[in-house]
Design a protein around this motif. Structure first.
Motif, PDB file in Angstrom:
ATOM      1  N   THR A  97      27.534  35.453  47.342  1.00  0.00           N
ATOM      2  CA  THR A  97      27.344  35.074  45.942  1.00  0.00           C
ATOM      3  C   THR A  97      25.882  35.167  45.546  1.00  0.00           C
ATOM      4  O   THR A  97      25.546  35.624  44.449  1.00  0.00           O
ATOM      5  N   VAL A  98      24.999  34.744  46.429  1.00  0.00           N
ATOM      6  CA  VAL A  98      23.560  34.822  46.132  1.00  0.00           C
ATOM      7  C   VAL A  98      23.118  36.269  45.970  1.00  0.00           C
ATOM      8  O   VAL A  98      22.328  36.596  45.082  1.00  0.00           O
ATOM      9  N   LYS A  99      23.643  37.147  46.806  1.00  0.00           N
ATOM     10  CA  LYS A  99      23.275  38.569  46.732  1.00  0.00           C
ATOM     11  C   LYS A  99      24.021  39.307  45.623  1.00  0.00           C
ATOM     12  O   LYS A  99      23.690  40.467  45.339  1.00  0.00           O
ATOM     13  N   MET A 100      25.012  38.656  45.015  1.00  0.00           N
ATOM     14  CA  MET A 100      25.836  39.273  43.960  1.00  0.00           C
ATOM     15  C   MET A 100      26.491  40.552  44.464  1.00  0.00           C
ATOM     16  O   MET A 100      26.667  41.524  43.729  1.00  0.00           O
ATOM     17  N   ASP A 101      26.878  40.541  45.733  1.00  0.00           N
ATOM     18  CA  ASP A 101      27.478  41.725  46.352  1.00  0.00           C
ATOM     19  C   ASP A 101      29.001  41.610  46.285  1.00  0.00           C
ATOM     20  O   ASP A 101      29.688  41.429  47.292  1.00  0.00           O
ATOM     21  N   PHE A 102      29.534  41.713  45.085  1.00  0.00           N
ATOM     22  CA  PHE A 102      30.963  41.522  44.874  1.00  0.00           C
ATOM     23  C   PHE A 102      31.703  42.854  44.924  1.00  0.00           C
ATOM     24  O   PHE A 102      31.146  43.908  44.615  1.00  0.00           O
ATOM     25  N   THR A 103      32.964  42.788  45.319  1.00  0.00           N
ATOM     26  CA  THR A 103      33.835  43.962  45.312  1.00  0.00           C
ATOM     27  C   THR A 103      35.113  43.628  44.550  1.00  0.00           C
ATOM     28  O   THR A 103      35.493  42.453  44.441  1.00  0.00           O
ATOM     29  N   ILE A 104      35.775  44.659  44.038  1.00  0.00           N
ATOM     30  CA  ILE A 104      36.992  44.417  43.255  1.00  0.00           C
ATOM     31  C   ILE A 104      38.089  43.823  44.119  1.00  0.00           C
ATOM     32  O   ILE A 104      38.747  42.845  43.741  1.00  0.00           O
ATOM     33  N   PHE A 105      38.278  44.379  45.296  1.00  0.00           N
ATOM     34  CA  PHE A 105      39.312  43.864  46.199  1.00  0.00           C
ATOM     35  C   PHE A 105      38.659  42.954  47.243  1.00  0.00           C
ATOM     36  O   PHE A 105      37.557  43.240  47.733  1.00  0.00           O
ATOM     37  N   PRO A 106      39.296  41.847  47.606  1.00  0.00           N
ATOM     38  CA  PRO A 106      38.683  40.884  48.523  1.00  0.00           C
ATOM     39  C   PRO A 106      38.384  41.494  49.894  1.00  0.00           C
ATOM     40  O   PRO A 106      39.212  42.204  50.462  1.00  0.00           O
ATOM     41  N   ARG A 107      37.211  41.228  50.396  1.00  0.00           N
ATOM     42  CA  ARG A 107      36.870  41.594  51.763  1.00  0.00           C
ATOM     43  C   ARG A 107      36.479  40.357  52.569  1.00  0.00           C
ATOM     44  O   ARG A 107      36.250  40.433  53.765  1.00  0.00           O
TER      45      ARG A 107
END
Length: 271
Positions: free
Chosen positions: A30-40
């Protein structure tokens, strides 16, 4: 056609999947804002962290209270007014009905200041009353929908009830209301969706955090939950799931009644 509908449906559900993916991320991601569409990642502690938060449970309780009274108010008041327009005879009835429908053309923003002044004079500011009480004065669209539905119910039923000694209110409550079940459930679903996600009105009338509904509470969480400059978006998305989940469940189980609530099939309730 089905393939096209599947593609469109998948495109529409992507934001919901993205919200679930963010809700399952770890604080480091969350801090890095490294989000993906599908959960990893599957960090289920986020859900426990939110559901153990007493403030969120308070927001949820306030929303439940709000929607329960709103549904009761809309179902009773709208059906009662629609019954009067459909079955009773009076001078100027059609003119009053046109005026009622004309209120649907008035933007809600125009009435915000007058309503706030009225509720302020009544001492209702910072309570749930400004959000609940207006639902007991009927909604123009719901009245129109119910009037069309009632108009399709044979009047012979009313005449038979009168022979048995029922008055107008008895006919409304014991004859008409049971036949309105599909349309009343549909109106209940519409009212639930409107009031469960209500944001603007609580923002105007409620100042006490303990009285805020869930939609406004989620915004408070996104603004104050984190001590850093970046909000804890994983926690915010978990709270957002708590906000959207009940609406999806209610629609899933009530969609068949919404399909039955066709204004051209007013006699569907007596089949």
């Amino acid at each position: 056609m089905y393939l096209l509908l599947c593609v469109i449906g998948f495109a529409l559900i992507i934001p919901f999947i993205y919200m679930i993916s963010i809700a399952l991320t770890t604080p480091a991601t969350t801090v890095k804002m490294d989000f993906t569409i599908f959960p990893r990642e599957f960090h289920w502690k986020n859900f426990l962290q939110v559901y153990q938060n007493k403030e969120i449970l308070t927001y949820f309780k306030n929303s439940v209270i709000l929607v329960v009274f709103a549904i009761i108010g809309q179902v009773l008041s709208s059906s009662f007014v629609a019954y009067g327009f459909s079955r009773l005879h009076g001078r100027g009835k059609n003119i009053l009905f046109i005026i009622l429908l004309g209120t649907m053309m008035i933007p809600g923003q125009v009435m915000m200041i007058p309503q706030f002044i009225i509720f302020s004079k009544l001492g209702w500011v910072n309570t749930l009353l400004p959000l609940i009480v207006p639902n007991f004065f009927a909604n123009a669209f719901n009245v129109f929908l119910l009037r069309q539905f009632i108009s399709g119910i044979p009047r012979e039923l009313d005449e038979a009830a009168k022979i048995d000694g029922l008055g107008y209110f008895g006919i409304y409550w014991r004859i008409i209301m049971p036949l309105l079940t599909p349309i009343l459930i549909a109106i209940g679903i519409f009212t639930f969706n409107t009031n469960w996600g209500m944001f603007m009105e609580p923002l105007i009338y409620i100042n006490d955090v303990a009285k805020m509904p869930l939609a406004l509470g989620v915004q408070i969480i996104s603004a104050t939950f984190s001590t850093n400059a970046i909000p804890d978006w994983n926690i915010v998305m978990v709270a957002s799931l708590l906000l959207t989940g009940p609406m999806i469940i209610v629609f899933f189980f009530g969609q068949k009644y919404m399909f039955q609530a066709n204004i051209n099939a007013g006699s569907a309730g007596i089949k």
